[in-house]
Write a protein that holds these residues in place. Sequence first.
Motif, mmCIF file in Angstrom:
data_model
loop_
_atom_site.group_PDB
_atom_site.id
_atom_site.type_symbol
_atom_site.label_atom_id
_atom_site.label_comp_id
_atom_site.label_asym_id
_atom_site.label_seq_id
_atom_site.Cartn_x
_atom_site.Cartn_y
_atom_site.Cartn_z
ATOM 1 N N UNK A 122 79.988 -34.735 -98.406
ATOM 2 C CA UNK A 122 81.031 -33.770 -98.101
ATOM 3 C C UNK A 122 82.387 -34.317 -98.514
ATOM 4 N N UNK A 123 83.296 -33.416 -98.802
ATOM 5 C CA UNK A 123 84.653 -33.813 -99.183
ATOM 6 C C UNK A 123 85.630 -32.801 -98.603
ATOM 7 N N UNK A 124 86.674 -33.285 -97.966
ATOM 8 C CA UNK A 124 87.691 -32.379 -97.424
ATOM 9 C C UNK A 124 88.658 -31.992 -98.536
ATOM 10 N N UNK A 125 88.842 -30.704 -98.717
ATOM 11 C CA UNK A 125 89.680 -30.185 -99.797
ATOM 12 C C UNK A 125 91.145 -30.281 -99.420
ATOM 13 N N UNK A 126 91.943 -30.734 -100.364
ATOM 14 C CA UNK A 126 93.389 -30.779 -100.176
ATOM 15 C C UNK A 126 94.048 -30.013 -101.323
ATOM 16 N N UNK A 127 94.869 -29.025 -100.988
ATOM 17 C CA UNK A 127 95.550 -28.252 -102.020
ATOM 18 C C UNK A 127 94.944 -26.874 -102.226
ATOM 19 N N UNK A 128 95.609 -26.067 -103.044
ATOM 20 C CA UNK A 128 95.255 -24.660 -103.229
ATOM 21 C C UNK A 128 94.713 -24.337 -104.617
ATOM 22 N N UNK A 129 94.210 -25.335 -105.326
ATOM 23 C CA UNK A 129 93.825 -25.095 -106.710
ATOM 24 C C UNK A 129 92.585 -24.215 -106.852
ATOM 25 N N UNK A 162 92.341 -40.090 -108.611
ATOM 26 C CA UNK A 162 91.708 -39.411 -107.494
ATOM 27 C C UNK A 162 90.811 -38.277 -107.962
ATOM 28 N N UNK A 163 89.999 -37.786 -107.011
ATOM 29 C CA UNK A 163 89.056 -36.718 -107.304
ATOM 30 C C UNK A 163 89.766 -35.367 -107.291
ATOM 31 N N UNK A 164 89.235 -34.444 -108.098
ATOM 32 C CA UNK A 164 89.751 -33.084 -108.138
ATOM 33 C C UNK A 164 88.579 -32.113 -108.142
ATOM 34 N N UNK A 165 88.778 -30.926 -107.589
ATOM 35 C CA UNK A 165 87.755 -29.877 -107.559
ATOM 36 C C UNK A 165 88.184 -28.780 -108.525
ATOM 37 N N UNK A 166 87.361 -28.518 -109.526
ATOM 38 C CA UNK A 166 87.717 -27.530 -110.553
ATOM 39 C C UNK A 166 86.450 -26.941 -111.164
#
Length: 210
Positions: A122-129, A162-166
């Motif tokens: 699991x990963x907690x999302x940070x930001x509105x991307x 760092x990690x990014x979700x895209x």
Amino acid sequence: MVLDFIRQSIADRGYPPTLREIGARMGIRSTNGVNDHLRALERKGYLTREDMKSRALRPTAHSSGEAQNDSAMPSPLEDEDVIDVQVLGRVAAGLPLFAEEHIIDTVRVDRGLLKGGREVFGLRVQGDSMIDAGILSGDYIFVRKQLTASRGDIVVALIGDEATVKYYYPEKDYVRFQPANKSMAPILVRAVDFKPTMLLGVVVGVFRRL
């Protein structure tokens, strides 16, 4: 000792201790080690974890009585039916994926809800991307660990520090990591600079506390 600490915490504060607090009290450095103790107590019917959260530990009626034969005690949740998913607050370059300082919680998830079995984190999302994909800041995403992805998959990638979700779109000369937010530009990684190890996994689920 673990049960006594949980009961004392509930009596004194009104809520159970975190995994880290239990580890500190018991002298266990790893959250995995704490989880091993909690799972053993669950199997024996002494403990339940409600609402899938480590903060929702509840001693059962069995825990206040004398020890009983394991075969006579009910198990609130069978291990084969659920997965313990470690939730990371962040992922940083140069550190192991499950660096202890980044583990913020453990969530118990029904195995049937996730594809990927125990290869999920699991990963907690940070930001509105990724808001247009229904992934909001503060959400927990469930990620199946793998080094490959299909075009259009939502992935977690380690780009820079760092990690990014895209969204993942491999093109001829570059890999495009596309946000689901019209106000944000994509991240482009040249094909010659892209390495499979940049892909940490594919998003297979979202958990949101209401």
